[in-house]
Scaffold this motif. Structure first.
Motif, short mmCIF file in Angstrom:
data_model
loop_
_atom_site.label_atom_id
_atom_site.label_comp_id
_atom_site.label_asym_id
_atom_site.label_seq_id
_atom_site.Cartn_x
_atom_site.Cartn_y
_atom_site.Cartn_z
N ILE A 182 0.88 -1.16 0.00
CA ILE A 182 0.00 0.00 0.00
C ILE A 182 0.92 1.22 0.00
O ILE A 182 1.70 1.41 0.93
N LEU A 183 0.85 2.02 -1.08
CA LEU A 183 1.81 3.11 -1.27
C LEU A 183 1.15 4.46 -1.19
O LEU A 183 0.15 4.70 -1.86
N ASP A 184 1.71 5.36 -0.42
CA ASP A 184 1.28 6.75 -0.45
C ASP A 184 1.83 7.36 -1.74
O ASP A 184 2.95 7.06 -2.15
N VAL A 185 1.02 8.17 -2.42
CA VAL A 185 1.47 8.73 -3.69
C VAL A 185 2.52 9.82 -3.46
O VAL A 185 3.57 9.84 -4.07
N ARG A 186 2.20 10.72 -2.52
CA ARG A 186 3.09 11.86 -2.32
C ARG A 186 4.03 11.62 -1.17
O ARG A 186 3.62 11.60 -0.01
N LEU A 196 6.42 2.50 -7.11
CA LEU A 196 5.60 1.52 -7.84
C LEU A 196 6.40 0.91 -8.99
O LEU A 196 6.43 -0.32 -9.18
N ARG A 197 7.07 1.78 -9.75
CA ARG A 197 7.83 1.30 -10.90
C ARG A 197 8.94 0.33 -10.45
O ARG A 197 9.12 -0.73 -11.04
N GLU A 198 9.63 0.73 -9.37
CA GLU A 198 10.73 -0.11 -8.88
C GLU A 198 10.22 -1.45 -8.36
O GLU A 198 10.83 -2.50 -8.58
N ILE A 199 9.09 -1.41 -7.64
CA ILE A 199 8.53 -2.67 -7.13
C ILE A 199 8.15 -3.60 -8.27
O ILE A 199 8.48 -4.78 -8.27
N LYS A 200 7.48 -3.03 -9.31
CA LYS A 200 7.03 -3.85 -10.43
C LYS A 200 8.22 -4.43 -11.19
O LYS A 200 8.14 -5.52 -11.76
N LYS A 201 9.33 -3.68 -11.21
CA LYS A 201 10.53 -4.16 -11.89
C LYS A 201 11.11 -5.36 -11.15
O LYS A 201 11.51 -6.35 -11.74
N ARG A 202 11.14 -5.23 -9.80
CA ARG A 202 11.79 -6.27 -9.00
C ARG A 202 10.88 -7.44 -8.70
O ARG A 202 11.31 -8.58 -8.65
N ARG A 203 9.61 -7.14 -8.42
CA ARG A 203 8.64 -8.18 -8.05
C ARG A 203 7.38 -8.04 -8.90
O ARG A 203 6.38 -7.48 -8.44
N PRO A 204 7.44 -8.53 -10.15
CA PRO A 204 6.31 -8.28 -11.06
C PRO A 204 4.97 -8.87 -10.59
O PRO A 204 3.92 -8.42 -11.03
N PHE A 205 5.03 -9.84 -9.70
CA PHE A 205 3.77 -10.44 -9.26
C PHE A 205 3.13 -9.70 -8.09
O PHE A 205 1.97 -9.88 -7.79
N MET A 206 3.94 -8.88 -7.42
CA MET A 206 3.41 -8.15 -6.28
C MET A 206 2.37 -7.13 -6.74
O MET A 206 2.54 -6.49 -7.78
N GLU A 207 1.28 -7.02 -5.98
CA GLU A 207 0.26 -6.04 -6.36
C GLU A 207 0.40 -4.79 -5.50
O GLU A 207 0.81 -4.86 -4.34
N VAL A 208 0.06 -3.65 -6.09
CA VAL A 208 0.25 -2.38 -5.40
C VAL A 208 -1.06 -1.58 -5.37
O VAL A 208 -1.74 -1.46 -6.38
N ILE A 209 -1.40 -1.09 -4.19
CA ILE A 209 -2.56 -0.21 -4.04
C ILE A 209 -2.04 1.19 -3.73
O ILE A 209 -1.26 1.38 -2.81
N MET A 210 -2.44 2.16 -4.54
CA MET A 210 -2.01 3.54 -4.30
C MET A 210 -3.01 4.19 -3.37
O MET A 210 -4.23 4.08 -3.55
N LEU A 211 -2.48 4.90 -2.39
CA LEU A 211 -3.34 5.54 -1.40
C LEU A 211 -2.97 7.02 -1.39
O LEU A 211 -1.79 7.36 -1.34
N THR A 212 -3.96 7.89 -1.48
CA THR A 212 -3.59 9.29 -1.57
C THR A 212 -4.59 10.22 -0.91
O THR A 212 -5.80 9.96 -0.91
#
Lengths: 314, 131
Positions: free
Chosen positions: B52-56, B66-82
């Motif tokens: 769960i990622l804060d945008v700012r 988000l980009r770095e996570i997807k590069k390293r762990r493509p299967f991990m899912e990310v929820i943006m919270l803002t």
């Protein structure tokens, strides 16, 4: 001449199938006189039945060929979009590398300029010019990145979804911006929709893009209506209607084409709707638009409801 | 215990603390860090299913993380919270591969629901790729 001949053959083709039936009706009267009323009536009824059936079949055939023409047009459209998408991502890919080199050279030039030209009367001008090149390179890079994003093949991952809730999330996000522009959002959700099996983030992207476009089309003071409804047993529709400027009949054929935009240069890449189109097709549905210029537009998404979790759509 | 691990990334420490406690109280195995940099280090070291990622955030912001996570762990899912969501950044987040884009404040059970859906997606993704 050829056209006339064509019309004539068309007409003959149109009339010919009715001939046996009509002839049977015509000879009913002589038959009546020659062989008595029973056979006469029989011939008449037979003739009428024959004509009627023939008529029905012909109407159906015409309907089917109309449908086929429509499907053909859709197929051509999506093939065209796929081809343009492929082409543009190819170009983006090729342009990316030279662009990166130009960017690096710009930095190098700036370094040299600062060293060699400081104090010279042209320094400020050079500096300004180099900055502008850097800015434009960055702009190009943004476009190529968007293009590559656009063409990236992301296979849908199918899972159960409460469509109304998914849409409502996006509506709430958009509402923050529409509220300041005196744009009202009317919700007209079909209650009790069964779970839709679809790809959540892809669908979110489409809804958000369409709501964003609707907001842009209205500019200020207007209404966006979001509606969901069931279409028979195995499909549902999402309608997003705005009271904005609408789309001219000339443009309506082009709205899903990549790079087609009516926004001023630099404001839009013209990829939003074509992305929506390709996503919805990946999800096994279709998207179309109806519009009356000056009165707004409605985007209609139809999605199939008969997919199961994890199933491959394509 | 829920069978997934969650990483929460937010530079507002009060918020991070609250959300961690609430998730843990609901039997979720959750870990919190306060910057994008720490998040990237964390996923290199440990296994997580959903972030769960804060945008700012100062430094490496949510999108970059988000980009770095997807590069390293493509299967991990990310929820943006803002807290300052905009349509533009929502579109960007989805395009970059986020699973969901959620506005603060969010009810913890609602958030947990979304985490479950994200985890379900991850499981389907892994199954499809034969992992």
């Amino acid at each position: 001449m050829a056209e006339n001949a064509n019309k004539l053959t068309d007409r003959i083709h149109y009339i010919l199938p009715y001939l046996p039936g009509v002839l049977t009706i015509v000879i009913a009267l002589p038959v009546w006189f020659a062989a008595g009323p029973i056979l006469g009536i029989l011939a008449g009824v037979l003739g009428m039945g024959c004509t009627l059936t023939c008529h029905r079949i012909l109407v159906r055939v015409r309907e089917i060929s109309d449908q086929k023409a429509c499907l053909d047009a859709q197929l051509i459209q999506s093939q065209k979009l796929a081809a343009i998408g492929e082409l543009s991502s190819g170009i983006a890919h090729e342009i990316n590398n030279p662009l990166a080199i130009i960017g690096q050279e710009v930095q190098w030039i700036r370094h040299i300029v600062d060293k060699a030209a400081i104090g010279s009367e042209h320094h400020a001008e050079l500096d300004e010019s180099v900055t502008e090149i850097g800015k434009q390179v960055k702009r190009c890079a943004e476009i190529t990145h968007k293009l590559l994003d656009f063409a990236r093949k992301r296979d849908p991952l199918i899972q159960g979804c409460d469509v109304n809730r998914l849409i409502e999330d996006m509506v709430r996000l958009v509402e923050r911006e529409t509220a300041q522009k005196n744009i009202a959002i009317v919700r007209n959700y079909h209650e009790g929709l069964p779970e839709l099996y679809t790809d959540h983030p892809l669908l979110r992207q489409v809804i958000l893009n369409l709501l964003n476009n609707a907001t842009y089309a209205i500019d200020k003071d207007g209404t966006i209506t979001v509606k969901t409804l069931r279409k028979g047993q195995d499909a549902l529709e999402i309608l997003i209607t705005d009271t904005g400027c609408g789309i001219t009949s000339e443009n309506i054929r082009k709205v899903f084409n990549p790079f087609f935009t009516t926004k001023p240069p630099g404001k839009g890449t013209g990829l939003g709707l074509s992305l929506c189109h390709s996503i919805i097709h990946k999800l096994g549905g279709d998207i179309r638009v109806e519009s009356e210029p000056g009165k707004g537009a409605t985007f209609i998404i139809r999605l199939p409801m008969n997919y199961a979790e994890g199933e491959n759509l394509i | 215990m829920e069978n997934f691990r969650v990483l929460i990334v937010d530079d507002e420490l009060d918020f991070l603390e609250t959300i961690l406690i609430r998730l843990q109280r609901r039997n979720v195995d959750a870990v919190g860090v306060s910057s994008g940099k720490m998040a990237i280090e964390m996923i290199e070291r440990e296994h997580f299913d959903v972030a769960i990622l804060d945008v700012r955030m100062p430094g490496i912001d949510g999108f970059e993380t988000l980009r770095e996570i997807k590069k390293r762990r493509p299967f991990m899912e990310v929820i943006m919270l803002t807290g300052h969501g905009s349509v533009e950044s929502g579109i960007q987040g989805m395009q970059m591969g986020a699973f969901d884009y959620v506005l603060k404040p969010v009810k913890i059970d609602d958030l947990l629901d979304r985490v479950r859906k994200a985890f379900e997606r991850k499981a389907i993704h892994e199954k499809k790729s034969g992992r």
